[in-house]
Design a protein around this motif. Structure first.
Motif, PDB file in Angstrom:
ATOM      1  N   GLN A 156     -17.544   7.213   5.726  1.00 30.70           N
ATOM      2  CA  GLN A 156     -18.333   5.994   5.866  1.00 30.70           C
ATOM      3  C   GLN A 156     -17.575   4.834   5.236  1.00 30.70           C
ATOM      4  N   ASP A 157     -17.856   3.638   5.718  1.00 28.97           N
ATOM      5  CA  ASP A 157     -17.236   2.477   5.083  1.00 28.97           C
ATOM      6  C   ASP A 157     -17.853   2.252   3.717  1.00 28.97           C
ATOM      7  N   THR A 158     -17.019   1.899   2.752  1.00 30.44           N
ATOM      8  CA  THR A 158     -17.514   1.685   1.396  1.00 30.44           C
ATOM      9  C   THR A 158     -16.951   0.377   0.857  1.00 30.44           C
ATOM     10  N   VAL A 159     -17.525  -0.066  -0.228  1.00 32.87           N
ATOM     11  CA  VAL A 159     -17.034  -1.276  -0.898  1.00 32.87           C
ATOM     12  C   VAL A 159     -15.814  -0.901  -1.732  1.00 32.87           C
ATOM     13  N   GLU A 197     -12.322   4.169  -2.308  1.00 30.57           N
ATOM     14  CA  GLU A 197     -11.462   4.441  -1.149  1.00 30.57           C
ATOM     15  C   GLU A 197     -10.888   5.847  -1.188  1.00 30.57           C
ATOM     16  N   ILE A 198     -10.635   6.352  -0.004  1.00 34.18           N
ATOM     17  CA  ILE A 198      -9.949   7.635   0.127  1.00 34.18           C
ATOM     18  C   ILE A 198      -8.549   7.350   0.644  1.00 34.18           C
ATOM     19  N   VAL A 199      -7.555   7.676  -0.162  1.00 29.85           N
ATOM     20  CA  VAL A 199      -6.166   7.481   0.252  1.00 29.85           C
ATOM     21  C   VAL A 199      -5.597   8.856   0.568  1.00 29.85           C
ATOM     22  N   ALA A 200      -5.073   8.990   1.780  1.00 29.61           N
ATOM     23  CA  ALA A 200      -4.500  10.282   2.158  1.00 29.61           C
ATOM     24  C   ALA A 200      -3.007  10.254   1.893  1.00 29.61           C
ATOM     25  N   LEU A 201      -2.502  11.382   1.386  1.00 29.67           N
ATOM     26  CA  LEU A 201      -1.072  11.539   1.207  1.00 29.67           C
ATOM     27  C   LEU A 201      -0.644  12.563   2.249  1.00 29.67           C
ATOM     28  N   ALA A 202       0.009  12.051   3.315  1.00 29.06           N
ATOM     29  CA  ALA A 202       0.387  12.934   4.417  1.00 29.06           C
ATOM     30  C   ALA A 202       1.872  13.226   4.337  1.00 29.06           C
ATOM     31  N   GLY A 255      -9.444  11.230  10.097  1.00 29.07           N
ATOM     32  CA  GLY A 255     -10.887  11.060  10.041  1.00 29.07           C
ATOM     33  C   GLY A 255     -11.376  10.532   8.706  1.00 29.07           C
ATOM     34  N   MET A 256     -10.674  10.890   7.633  1.00 28.79           N
ATOM     35  CA  MET A 256     -11.219  10.629   6.308  1.00 28.79           C
ATOM     36  C   MET A 256     -10.610   9.432   5.595  1.00 28.79           C
ATOM     37  N   ALA A 257      -9.353   9.106   5.912  1.00 30.26           N
ATOM     38  CA  ALA A 257      -8.621   8.193   5.030  1.00 30.26           C
ATOM     39  C   ALA A 257      -8.853   6.724   5.350  1.00 30.26           C
ATOM     40  N   ASP A 258      -8.970   5.901   4.283  1.00 29.70           N
ATOM     41  CA  ASP A 258      -8.953   4.460   4.454  1.00 29.70           C
ATOM     42  C   ASP A 258      -7.522   3.966   4.612  1.00 29.70           C
ATOM     43  N   ARG A 259      -6.623   4.599   3.861  1.00 32.64           N
ATOM     44  CA  ARG A 259      -5.201   4.301   3.994  1.00 32.64           C
ATOM     45  C   ARG A 259      -4.450   5.619   4.013  1.00 32.64           C
ATOM     46  N   VAL A 260      -3.324   5.638   4.716  1.00 31.20           N
ATOM     47  CA  VAL A 260      -2.524   6.848   4.773  1.00 31.20           C
ATOM     48  C   VAL A 260      -1.143   6.547   4.205  1.00 31.20           C
ATOM     49  N   LEU A 261      -0.762   7.293   3.161  1.00 34.97           N
ATOM     50  CA  LEU A 261       0.591   7.195   2.626  1.00 34.97           C
ATOM     51  C   LEU A 261       1.354   8.388   3.178  1.00 34.97           C
ATOM     52  N   VAL A 262       2.574   8.153   3.647  1.00 33.08           N
ATOM     53  CA  VAL A 262       3.326   9.249   4.233  1.00 33.08           C
ATOM     54  C   VAL A 262       4.570   9.508   3.407  1.00 33.08           C
ATOM     55  N   MET A 263       4.747  10.762   3.034  1.00 33.55           N
ATOM     56  CA  MET A 263       5.944  11.146   2.278  1.00 33.55           C
ATOM     57  C   MET A 263       6.902  11.911   3.163  1.00 33.55           C
ATOM     58  N   HIS A 264       8.181  11.682   2.917  1.00 32.92           N
ATOM     59  CA  HIS A 264       9.228  12.426   3.627  1.00 32.92           C
ATOM     60  C   HIS A 264      10.336  12.701   2.627  1.00 32.92           C
ATOM     61  N   GLU A 265      10.652  13.953   2.434  1.00 35.76           N
ATOM     62  CA  GLU A 265      11.724  14.391   1.541  1.00 35.76           C
ATOM     63  C   GLU A 265      11.680  13.678   0.192  1.00 35.76           C
ATOM     64  N   SER A 305      -2.576   1.532   7.442  1.00 32.77           N
ATOM     65  CA  SER A 305      -4.001   1.264   7.297  1.00 32.77           C
ATOM     66  C   SER A 305      -4.756   2.192   8.239  1.00 32.77           C
ATOM     67  N   ARG A 306      -6.059   2.224   8.096  1.00 32.54           N
ATOM     68  CA  ARG A 306      -6.867   3.100   8.932  1.00 32.54           C
ATOM     69  C   ARG A 306      -6.639   2.805  10.418  1.00 32.54           C
ATOM     70  N   ASP A 307      -6.477   1.516  10.725  1.00 34.50           N
ATOM     71  CA  ASP A 307      -6.303   1.139  12.129  1.00 34.50           C
ATOM     72  C   ASP A 307      -4.923   1.517  12.659  1.00 34.50           C
ATOM     73  N   GLU A 308      -3.933   1.399  11.776  1.00 34.09           N
ATOM     74  CA  GLU A 308      -2.558   1.713  12.228  1.00 34.09           C
ATOM     75  C   GLU A 308      -2.330   3.209  12.377  1.00 34.09           C
ATOM     76  N   ALA A 309      -3.072   3.992  11.594  1.00 35.66           N
ATOM     77  CA  ALA A 309      -2.779   5.418  11.536  1.00 35.66           C
ATOM     78  C   ALA A 309      -3.279   6.130  12.785  1.00 35.66           C
ATOM     79  N   ASP A 310      -2.367   6.797  13.455  1.00 38.81           N
ATOM     80  CA  ASP A 310      -2.771   7.743  14.491  1.00 38.81           C
ATOM     81  C   ASP A 310      -1.762   8.891  14.443  1.00 38.81           C
ATOM     82  N   GLU A 311      -1.978   9.865  15.295  1.00 45.33           N
ATOM     83  CA  GLU A 311      -1.130  11.056  15.207  1.00 45.33           C
ATOM     84  C   GLU A 311       0.346  10.702  15.318  1.00 45.33           C
TER      85      GLU A 311
END
Lengths: 350, 507
Positions: free
Chosen positions: B258-261, B289-294, B469-479, B487-493
């Motif tokens: 859900q959207d939160t403050v 906020e929920i920040v995902a570390l992908a 589905g869950m993240a407000d922002r997605v941080l992506v790690m590589h090596e 951002s939530r809008d930018e993130a897709d598969e």
């Protein structure tokens, strides 16, 4: 709403917990079995061994048990965390030697010497603790090493002489019975210390941490337990208690010698395991250990009175040690098997 | 794919017919029917406790069925033990491979049947050569002479598969093999599975991940409460339909956040580095906020979490919780500052399996619950009861060992244990790995609620649908590096996978 959410457990969970309850009583009944064994041993010895059921023998039996009971207390906590301290008897010996040497040559008062000896014991334990927790070495190997090292040092300190000229009022005080009974006064501080260790193990945050790290030290670390620091302090406590036992041993026999308490570690470990503490860590209760100490003491005392020789006593101790490791596992297996069979017949019988 | 991929007409390779198995009074399997055809990848799905594991153990020869028939090539098959299953050509790959870490890869594959030279000496050269041949058939490159220790879980599974094909396995059972794998590794595993199918083997694939099930498998069998529900070509099914059959009702397979403050920054990580593990990691998490570390498995995500939480040390950098610097290397201090970490490995790190639900649920709070330094049963019991009820942990008694609970309920106990500390920031590492759909959506709803209450949540997840589905922002790690923030809008598969595989611009 709480009743709605706590829906009746599904049959699987109920069945499993039933089995687990059996598990729990199996462990609980180990305490009961040891107490029953203790009662039986006292009754048999009273009937069959002349002079066993006398006030004088009770006094000697309990005095003999003081060092064993003292050392079993920290040993219980250490084994619950999955470690072991095999250097305890050597620490008692080294503390005894130092007490003798200080009395012989330092000119300090005996009160001050007693304090120093206990501090020294703590220091010896701290050395074990540093090797085990600081360098991450297995306590089994470290304390076998210090078992030899400390025993060697205790002969370095005192040579093969014995210091015996301790004040008579001190040596008499440690063997004196409580007036009107044949129970030695020394039993009181030992029981108080047992109470302290029991409370720490069973009713403090630290005690909870000991069981957690004994079962799974990684999960304990993730729960914020300082595993290394806790174990370090347990080894320190073990050393300090060895200092106390060293004082008692020296004064009781009015003799400080390098070979005091040689081989006592075997008896201590036997009493702790006999008391239901798992050698694999994470399981056991202090009450069981107290019963284990008494049972071992009664058996050994009765055999001594019956003129069984010292080698046979060691055989008995060794056998009890192995039995107390094997039996709990065997009992658990048999119970689980019976339980399964019972359920199986219940399902297939109609 | 051929048009009739779902309708296989060849005679079945392996048939399980009317299989029943009970443990005590509990029926784990009741009249289950399953047919595996040569060249087929067949999915087996169901909630935790539906009987999948029991079925796998029967195929592995570990359990004997109470009734029913198993036939292989039309011949009755009796499995009295794992050796029988192996002789019949049935191999099982588990979620967590069981290799001997100190032996080499080749020694693991040929354990107990090493090629010998004279005087019964092991012919190491021949063994390595044979292992290399197996890997060549699988199209993967693993050094046969290296020790198994240090191999990724994905590589360990490939070693198990190499072992299976060295036995000429015709039926390969894979029990949640992808739970610990990243996208690329899953693709490689599927490539291997497809090539085995192309040679006429049958694959039984057990997974909670529907995208993979539909990607790999031609047919799908659903179990529910130990009973067979359906077997259909995957082409005729939708995810929604499968979930309905699994749970017997409609469930949102994902509960979107859900959207939160947004509130103040609660966790701030600046330039965190640990040589050879991760470097220069900077990010922040705000309340609500929920920040995902992908990222792929091995990208260093869990290691960053462990360093923040004080389990592992770090070389440089700084962690601040609610503005105050957190000293490194002490989990106790991290907990005191208001951090909580639900670790990746529930069985090893999250719980003490031998201890009771109550002891586990209150382990972190043991100090706070003490009065005058003493703990008496009541306080812990009350606390444990409150949190296990709130999270709806299904257990008959709080004194039951936590190891007797199902995976989903175990995970709830881990969550209860940490939520009881009322943390400011909750770090969850693979919060729904290996748990069933129903519990999964409960966990998602809970995380969403917690964020709504103002908690900051850092979620490490290898499941893209969960991240998206869950993240407000997605941080992506590589090596070991943080390469992208979406951002939530930018993130897709596509955007997440691009960044995770090291393609595309660095953020």
């Amino acid at each position: 709403m709480s009743h709605d959410t706590l829906t009746p457990a599904p049959p699987v969970a109920g069945r499993q917990s039933g089995r687990l309850a059996g598990f729990g009583t199996a462990l609980g009944s180990w305490d009961a079995a040891i107490v029953a064994g203790l009662v039986a041993a006292v009754l048999v010895a009273s009937a069959a061994v002349p002079n066993f059921a006398t006030g004088r023998n009770a006094q000697f039996l309990l005095l003999d048990l003081v060092p064993l009971a003292l050392l079993a207390l920290p040993m219980t906590l250490i084994i619950v965390t999955g470690e072991i301290d095999l250097s305890v008897a050597s620490m008692v010996g080294l503390c005894s030697s130092l007490m003798g040497q200080l009395w012989l040559s330092s000119g300090l008062s005996l009160e001050l010497i007693c304090v120093l000896v206990v501090l020294l014991g703590a220091l010896l334990g701290a050395v074990n603790g540093v090797f085990v927790t600081g360098f991450g070495l297995p306590s089994l190997a470290v304390t076998i090493g210090t078992l030899a090292l400390y025993r060697g040092l205790s002969f370095v300190v005192l040579g093969d002489q014995a210091v015996a000229d301790f004040p008579a009022d001190w040596t008499a005080a440690v063997v004196r019975p409580i007036p009107g009974t044949s129970i030695p006064v020394m039993v009181v501080p030992v029981l108080l210390l047992a109470l302290v260790f029991g409370v720490v193990l069973h009713a403090t945050p630290a005690g909870r941490a000991l069981y957690a790290m004994g079962n799974n030290s990684e999960a304990a670390t993730f729960a914020g337990v300082s595993v290394a620091r806790t174990k370090f302090w347990l080894f320190v406590a073990s050393g300090a208690v060895c200092g106390l036992a060293g004082l008692f041993w020296t004064l009781r026999y009015a003799s400080a010698r390098g070979d005091n308490a040689t081989g006592l570690e075997l008896t201590v470990v036997t009493a702790v395991l006999l008391g239901g503490v798992s050698i694999f860590g994470g399981r056991g209760r202090l009450l069981g250990v107290v019963a284990g100490v008494l049972l071992l003491g009664v058996v050994r005392n009765a055999l001594q009175l019956a003129d069984v020789d010292a080698n046979a006593l060691t055989i008995v101790t060794g056998t009890l040690l192995i039995a107390s490791v094997v039996l709990p596992n065997a009992v658990r297996d048999i119970r689980a098997r019976l339980h399964r069979r019972r359920q199986h017949t219940r399902v297939t019988a109609p | 794919m051929s048009p009739d991929a779902g309708t296989i007409t060849s005679p079945p390779l392996l048939v399980l017919d009317d299989i029943a198995k009970s443990f005590g009074a509990v029926a784990a399997l009741r009249g289950v029917h399953l047919e595996l055809h040569p060249g087929e990848a067949h999915a087996l799905v169901g909630e935790n406790g539906a009987g999948k594991s029991t079925l796998v153990k029967i195929l592995a020869g570990a359990h004997a069925p109470d009734s029913g028939r198993i036939t292989l090539d039309g011949e009755p098959l009796l499995l009295r033990g794992p050796a029988d299953a192996r002789a019949a050509g049935i191999a099982v790959i588990y979620q967590e491979p069981t290799l001997f870490p100190d032996l080499t890869v080749a020694e693991n594959i040929f354990m107990g049947r090493q090629p010998l030279r004279s005087l019964r000496r092991v012919d190491i050269r021949e063994m390595n050569r044979a292992a290399e041949q197996l890997f060549a058939r699988l199209g993967v490159r693993i050094d046969p002479a290296r020790p198994a220790r240090g191999l990724s879980i994905a590589d360990q599974q490939l070693v198990e598969i190499a072992k299976a094909i060295s036995f000429d396995a015709r039926v390969l059972v894979m029990d949640e093999p992808t739970a610990a794998l990243s996208g690329v590794e899953v693709e490689r595993l599927f490539g291997v599975a497809r090539s085995l199918c192309a040679r006429g083997a049958a694959v039984l694939f057990i997974s909670h991940r529907f995208d993979e099930v539909f990607d790999l498998c031609q047919r799908l069998t659903v179990l529910r409460d130990g009973a067979w529900v359906s077997s259909d070509p995957t082409a005729d099914l939708t995810v929604g339909e499968v979930v309905r059959r699994m749970v017997g009702r409609d469930v949102d397979s994902l509960f979107p956040k859900q959207d939160t403050v947004r509130r103040d920054t609660l966790l701030e990580v600046r330039g965190l580095s640990r040589a050879g593990v991760f470097s220069d990691v900077s990010f922040h998490v705000r309340g609500g906020e929920i920040v995902a570390l992908a990222g792929l498995v091995g990208a260093g995500r869990s290691e960053v979490a462990r360093a923040i939480f004080g389990i592992d040390p770090y070389d440089t950098g700084e962690v601040r919780v609610a503005g105050r610097v957190l000293p490194a290397g002490s989990a106790a201090k991290a907990i005191g500052a208001g951090l909580a970490l639900v670790p990746e490995d529930r069985r090893q790190q999250g719980l003490v399996m031998e201890l009771s639900v109550e002891r586990n649920a209150t382990l972190v709070r043991r100090g706070a619950l003490a009065r005058l330094g003493l703990l008496f049963g009541g306080a812990e019991r009350a606390e444990a009861r409150q949190w296990t009820r709130r999270l709806r942990v299904k257990t008959s008694r709080l004194t039951a060992a936590v190891g007797t609970l199902s995976g989903g309920n175990q995970q709830k106990v881990v969550l209860a244990k940490w939520l009881a500390t009322r943390p400011r920031v909750l770090i969850v590492d693979e919060p729904t790995r290996g748990i069933d759909v129903g519990t999964k959506s409960e966990v998602h709803r809970l995380l969403s609620e917690l964020a709504g209450e103002g908690m900051g949540i850092l979620m490490i997840s290898s499941e893209l649908p969960e991240v998206l589905g869950m993240a407000d922002r997605v941080l992506v790690m590589h090596e070991g590096r943080l390469v992208r923030e979406l951002s939530r809008d930018e993130a897709d598969e596509t955007s997440v996978m691009f960044a995770a595989t090291g393609q595309g611009a660095t953020a």
